[in-house]
Design a protein around this motif. Structure first.
Motif, PDB file in Angstrom:
ATOM      1  N   ALA A  32       0.817  -1.215   0.000  1.00 23.13           N
ATOM      2  CA  ALA A  32       0.000   0.000   0.000  1.00 23.13           C
ATOM      3  C   ALA A  32       0.848   1.261   0.000  1.00 23.13           C
ATOM      4  CB  ALA A  32      -0.931   0.003   1.210  1.00 23.13           C
ATOM      5  N   ASP A  33       2.106   1.133   0.398  1.00 20.16           N
ATOM      6  CA  ASP A  33       3.010   2.280   0.440  1.00 20.16           C
ATOM      7  C   ASP A  33       4.004   2.279  -0.717  1.00 20.16           C
ATOM      8  OD1 ASP A  33       1.779   3.078   2.702  1.00 20.16           O
ATOM      9  OD2 ASP A  33       3.538   3.073   3.985  1.00 20.16           O
ATOM     10  N   SER A  34       3.784   1.422  -1.703  1.00 21.51           N
ATOM     11  CA  SER A  34       4.740   1.294  -2.801  1.00 21.51           C
ATOM     12  C   SER A  34       4.909   2.583  -3.593  1.00 21.51           C
ATOM     13  CB  SER A  34       4.306   0.171  -3.750  1.00 21.51           C
ATOM     14  OG  SER A  34       3.031   0.458  -4.327  1.00 21.51           O
ATOM     15  N   GLY A  35       3.951   3.500  -3.463  1.00 21.41           N
ATOM     16  CA  GLY A  35       4.047   4.771  -4.173  1.00 21.41           C
ATOM     17  C   GLY A  35       5.270   5.566  -3.788  1.00 21.41           C
ATOM     18  N   VAL A  36       5.766   5.383  -2.566  1.00 17.09           N
ATOM     19  CA  VAL A  36       6.972   6.093  -2.118  1.00 17.09           C
ATOM     20  C   VAL A  36       8.182   5.619  -2.920  1.00 17.09           C
ATOM     21  CG1 VAL A  36       8.557   6.452  -0.185  1.00 17.09           C
ATOM     22  CG2 VAL A  36       6.089   6.511   0.193  1.00 17.09           C
ATOM     23  N   TYR A  37       8.321   4.307  -3.055  1.00 15.35           N
ATOM     24  CA  TYR A  37       9.444   3.744  -3.810  1.00 15.35           C
ATOM     25  C   TYR A  37       9.310   4.088  -5.295  1.00 15.35           C
ATOM     26  CZ  TYR A  37      12.808   0.266  -5.495  1.00 15.35           C
ATOM     27  OH  TYR A  37      13.870  -0.351  -6.106  1.00 15.35           O
ATOM     28  N   GLU A  38       8.093   4.031  -5.811  1.00 10.41           N
ATOM     29  CA  GLU A  38       7.862   4.366  -7.216  1.00 10.41           C
ATOM     30  C   GLU A  38       8.216   5.825  -7.500  1.00 10.41           C
ATOM     31  OE1 GLU A  38       3.797   3.356  -7.649  1.00 10.41           O
ATOM     32  OE2 GLU A  38       4.141   1.179  -7.590  1.00 10.41           O
ATOM     33  N   ALA A  39       7.939   6.697  -6.544  1.00 15.76           N
ATOM     34  CA  ALA A  39       8.284   8.112  -6.709  1.00 15.76           C
ATOM     35  C   ALA A  39       9.796   8.289  -6.735  1.00 15.76           C
ATOM     36  CB  ALA A  39       7.673   8.938  -5.576  1.00 15.76           C
ATOM     37  N   LEU A  40      10.503   7.475  -5.959  1.00 13.91           N
ATOM     38  CA  LEU A  40      11.964   7.539  -5.957  1.00 13.91           C
ATOM     39  C   LEU A  40      12.505   7.121  -7.322  1.00 13.91           C
ATOM     40  CD1 LEU A  40      14.391   8.090  -4.056  1.00 13.91           C
ATOM     41  CD2 LEU A  40      14.434   5.639  -3.567  1.00 13.91           C
ATOM     42  N   VAL A  41      11.941   6.074  -7.910  1.00 14.40           N
ATOM     43  CA  VAL A  41      12.361   5.640  -9.243  1.00 14.40           C
ATOM     44  C   VAL A  41      12.100   6.738 -10.266  1.00 14.40           C
ATOM     45  CG1 VAL A  41      11.972   3.970 -11.096  1.00 14.40           C
ATOM     46  CG2 VAL A  41      12.037   3.192  -8.723  1.00 14.40           C
ATOM     47  N   ARG A  42      10.929   7.370 -10.200  1.00 15.64           N
ATOM     48  CA  ARG A  42      10.610   8.458 -11.128  1.00 15.64           C
ATOM     49  C   ARG A  42      11.599   9.600 -10.982  1.00 15.64           C
ATOM     50  NH1 ARG A  42       5.325   7.472  -9.502  1.00 15.64           N
ATOM     51  NH2 ARG A  42       5.318   9.329  -8.176  1.00 15.64           N
ATOM     52  N   HIS A  43      11.959   9.899  -9.746  1.00 17.61           N
ATOM     53  CA  HIS A  43      12.919  10.968  -9.500  1.00 17.61           C
ATOM     54  C   HIS A  43      14.252  10.656 -10.176  1.00 17.61           C
ATOM     55  CE1 HIS A  43      15.191  14.059  -7.356  1.00 17.61           C
ATOM     56  NE2 HIS A  43      16.107  13.141  -7.183  1.00 17.61           N
ATOM     57  N   PHE A  44      14.741   9.438 -10.013  1.00 18.61           N
ATOM     58  CA  PHE A  44      16.008   9.065 -10.629  1.00 18.61           C
ATOM     59  C   PHE A  44      15.908   9.111 -12.153  1.00 18.61           C
ATOM     60  CE2 PHE A  44      16.839   6.273  -6.698  1.00 18.61           C
ATOM     61  CZ  PHE A  44      17.419   7.347  -6.031  1.00 18.61           C
ATOM     62  N   GLY A  45      14.756   8.685 -12.683  1.00 19.19           N
ATOM     63  CA  GLY A  45      14.569   8.726 -14.124  1.00 19.19           C
ATOM     64  C   GLY A  45      14.602  10.147 -14.665  1.00 19.19           C
ATOM     65  N   ASP A  46      13.901  11.053 -13.996  1.00 19.71           N
ATOM     66  CA  ASP A  46      13.878  12.458 -14.420  1.00 19.71           C
ATOM     67  C   ASP A  46      15.264  13.081 -14.299  1.00 19.71           C
ATOM     68  OD1 ASP A  46      11.182  12.223 -14.900  1.00 19.71           O
ATOM     69  OD2 ASP A  46      10.576  13.159 -13.002  1.00 19.71           O
ATOM     70  N   TYR A  47      15.957  12.758 -13.212  1.00 21.32           N
ATOM     71  CA  TYR A  47      17.295  13.311 -13.010  1.00 21.32           C
ATOM     72  C   TYR A  47      18.247  12.822 -14.102  1.00 21.32           C
ATOM     73  CZ  TYR A  47      21.891  14.123 -10.973  1.00 21.32           C
ATOM     74  OH  TYR A  47      23.190  14.522 -10.777  1.00 21.32           O
ATOM     75  N   THR A  48      18.144  11.542 -14.457  1.00 21.03           N
ATOM     76  CA  THR A  48      19.015  10.982 -15.487  1.00 21.03           C
ATOM     77  C   THR A  48      18.752  11.629 -16.841  1.00 21.03           C
ATOM     78  OG1 THR A  48      19.121   8.869 -14.321  1.00 21.03           O
ATOM     79  CG2 THR A  48      19.751   8.851 -16.632  1.00 21.03           C
ATOM     80  N   LEU A  49      17.484  11.813 -17.187  1.00 16.22           N
ATOM     81  CA  LEU A  49      17.141  12.478 -18.446  1.00 16.22           C
ATOM     82  C   LEU A  49      17.717  13.890 -18.487  1.00 16.22           C
ATOM     83  CD1 LEU A  49      13.427  11.413 -19.036  1.00 16.22           C
ATOM     84  CD2 LEU A  49      15.376  10.917 -20.533  1.00 16.22           C
ATOM     85  N   SER A  50      17.605  14.611 -17.375  1.00 16.36           N
ATOM     86  CA  SER A  50      18.144  15.960 -17.294  1.00 16.36           C
ATOM     87  C   SER A  50      19.662  15.947 -17.447  1.00 16.36           C
ATOM     88  CB  SER A  50      17.750  16.596 -15.959  1.00 16.36           C
ATOM     89  OG  SER A  50      18.339  17.868 -15.813  1.00 16.36           O
ATOM     90  N   PHE A  51      20.314  14.981 -16.814  1.00 20.46           N
ATOM     91  CA  PHE A  51      21.772  14.878 -16.885  1.00 20.46           C
ATOM     92  C   PHE A  51      22.210  14.620 -18.325  1.00 20.46           C
ATOM     93  CE2 PHE A  51      25.724  12.457 -16.833  1.00 20.46           C
ATOM     94  CZ  PHE A  51      26.522  13.229 -15.995  1.00 20.46           C
ATOM     95  N   MET A  52      21.525  13.723 -19.017  1.00 17.19           N
ATOM     96  CA  MET A  52      21.902  13.391 -20.387  1.00 17.19           C
ATOM     97  C   MET A  52      21.707  14.570 -21.338  1.00 17.19           C
ATOM     98  SD  MET A  52      20.784   9.411 -21.039  1.00 17.19           S
ATOM     99  CE  MET A  52      19.076   9.565 -20.526  1.00 17.19           C
ATOM    100  N   ALA A  53      20.759  15.435 -21.006  1.00 16.35           N
ATOM    101  CA  ALA A  53      20.446  16.560 -21.887  1.00 16.35           C
ATOM    102  C   ALA A  53      21.385  17.743 -21.692  1.00 16.35           C
ATOM    103  CB  ALA A  53      19.006  17.008 -21.652  1.00 16.35           C
ATOM    104  N   GLU A  54      22.153  17.744 -20.617  1.00 20.15           N
ATOM    105  CA  GLU A  54      23.005  18.888 -20.305  1.00 20.15           C
ATOM    106  C   GLU A  54      24.403  18.725 -20.885  1.00 20.15           C
ATOM    107  OE1 GLU A  54      23.082  19.409 -16.129  1.00 20.15           O
ATOM    108  OE2 GLU A  54      20.993  20.061 -15.977  1.00 20.15           O
ATOM    109  N   GLY A  55      24.811  19.671 -21.694  1.00 18.02           N
ATOM    110  CA  GLY A  55      26.195  19.746 -22.157  1.00 18.02           C
ATOM    111  C   GLY A  55      26.646  18.566 -23.012  1.00 18.02           C
ATOM    112  N   ASP A  56      27.949  18.465 -23.160  1.00 19.05           N
ATOM    113  CA  ASP A  56      28.565  17.428 -23.979  1.00 19.05           C
ATOM    114  C   ASP A  56      28.871  16.210 -23.122  1.00 19.05           C
ATOM    115  OD1 ASP A  56      29.840  16.029 -25.952  1.00 19.05           O
ATOM    116  OD2 ASP A  56      31.714  17.136 -25.800  1.00 19.05           O
ATOM    117  N   ARG A  57      28.299  15.067 -23.472  1.00 25.39           N
ATOM    118  CA  ARG A  57      28.525  13.831 -22.730  1.00 25.39           C
ATOM    119  C   ARG A  57      29.283  12.855 -23.625  1.00 25.39           C
ATOM    120  NH1 ARG A  57      27.821  15.883 -17.933  1.00 25.39           N
ATOM    121  NH2 ARG A  57      25.770  16.818 -17.649  1.00 25.39           N
ATOM    122  N   PRO A  58      30.615  12.860 -23.543  1.00 26.90           N
ATOM    123  CA  PRO A  58      31.393  11.941 -24.377  1.00 26.90           C
ATOM    124  C   PRO A  58      30.967  10.495 -24.159  1.00 26.90           C
ATOM    125  CG  PRO A  58      32.835  13.529 -23.289  1.00 26.90           C
ATOM    126  CD  PRO A  58      31.473  13.673 -22.664  1.00 26.90           C
ATOM    127  N   GLY A  59      30.706   9.791 -25.257  1.00 23.85           N
ATOM    128  CA  GLY A  59      30.364   8.382 -25.151  1.00 23.85           C
ATOM    129  C   GLY A  59      28.905   8.100 -24.899  1.00 23.85           C
TER     130      GLY A  59
END
Length: 206
Positions: A127-154
């Motif tokens: 019933a509390d799985s939404g907390v963990y799911e929100a953490l996964v979403r946060h990491f996903g959004d952060y990763t997308l933002s990281f990939m979009a910023e600047g030059d990422r060799p490789g």
């Protein structure tokens, strides 16, 4: 001129945050964290939360849809503060990509440690799985933002949303391993997450 000045002043007043709103928000945030540290957020009623915050149920529903919604907002805000510290270190310069990754990972680990009972319950109570799911979403959004910023060799030629989900679930899985195994320490989790990061994440830009 007087009308224009009055209009500008009125606009400035409207932009100011009412201290009562700030106090109410803080009261709700503190109440949900205190209660969720004691038992599953799915078992916290709106009436109890409003009573702990010293406001009415109507005030709660004017702002949030559920105690879980409020809790996720509080946790997200705390995670965002950690990322701002990482961003400040990035802006100051003098840090390698690997050092910044470790800093970001350590900030998340500190966040989870501050709210350890909440995250542990989220792993065991469906019933509390939404907390963990929100953490996964946060990491996903952060990763997308990281990939979009600047030059990422490789950076691989792959669907970025899929890649972000792959990394988000991996990092969340590392946190799960830490929380579920008493033999695993916070430092073990940070070390493992940094060691398993893709090479393009720790590559310094050209």
């Amino acid at each position: 001129m007087a009308v224009q000045r009055e209009g500008r002043e009125g606009g400035a007043l409207n932009q100011r945050i009412d201290p009562r709103v700030t106090r109410t928000t803080r009261a709700f945030e503190e109440a949900v964290v205190e209660l969720a540290a004691q038992r599953s957020v799915s078992r916290i009623s709106v009436a109890e939360l409003a009573d702990r915050a010293g406001v009415t149920r109507a005030t709660f529903y004017n702002r949030y849809s559920s105690p879980l919604d409020l809790l996720i907002q509080v946790l997200q805000a705390d995670l965002d503060r950690g990322h701002r510290r990482e961003a400040e270190a990035r802006a100051q310069g003098g840090h390698s990509a690997a050092e910044l990754l470790r800093l970001a990972t350590a900030e998340v680990a500190d966040h989870v440690e501050r709210h350890l009972p909440i995250y542990r319950r989220a792993l065991t109570d469906p019933a509390d799985s939404g907390v963990y799911e929100a953490l996964v979403r946060h990491f996903g959004d952060y990763t997308l933002s990281f990939m979009a910023e600047g030059d990422r060799p490789g950076l691989p030629e792959a669907n970025r949303r899929v890649a972000a989900q792959f990394l988000a679930h991996g990092f969340a899985g590392a946190i799960r391993a830490w929380l579920e195994d008493p033999a695993v320490t916070k430092d073990d989790m940070v070390d493992a997450a940094v060691a398993c990061a893709p090479a393009w994440w720790t590559a310094d830009g050209r």
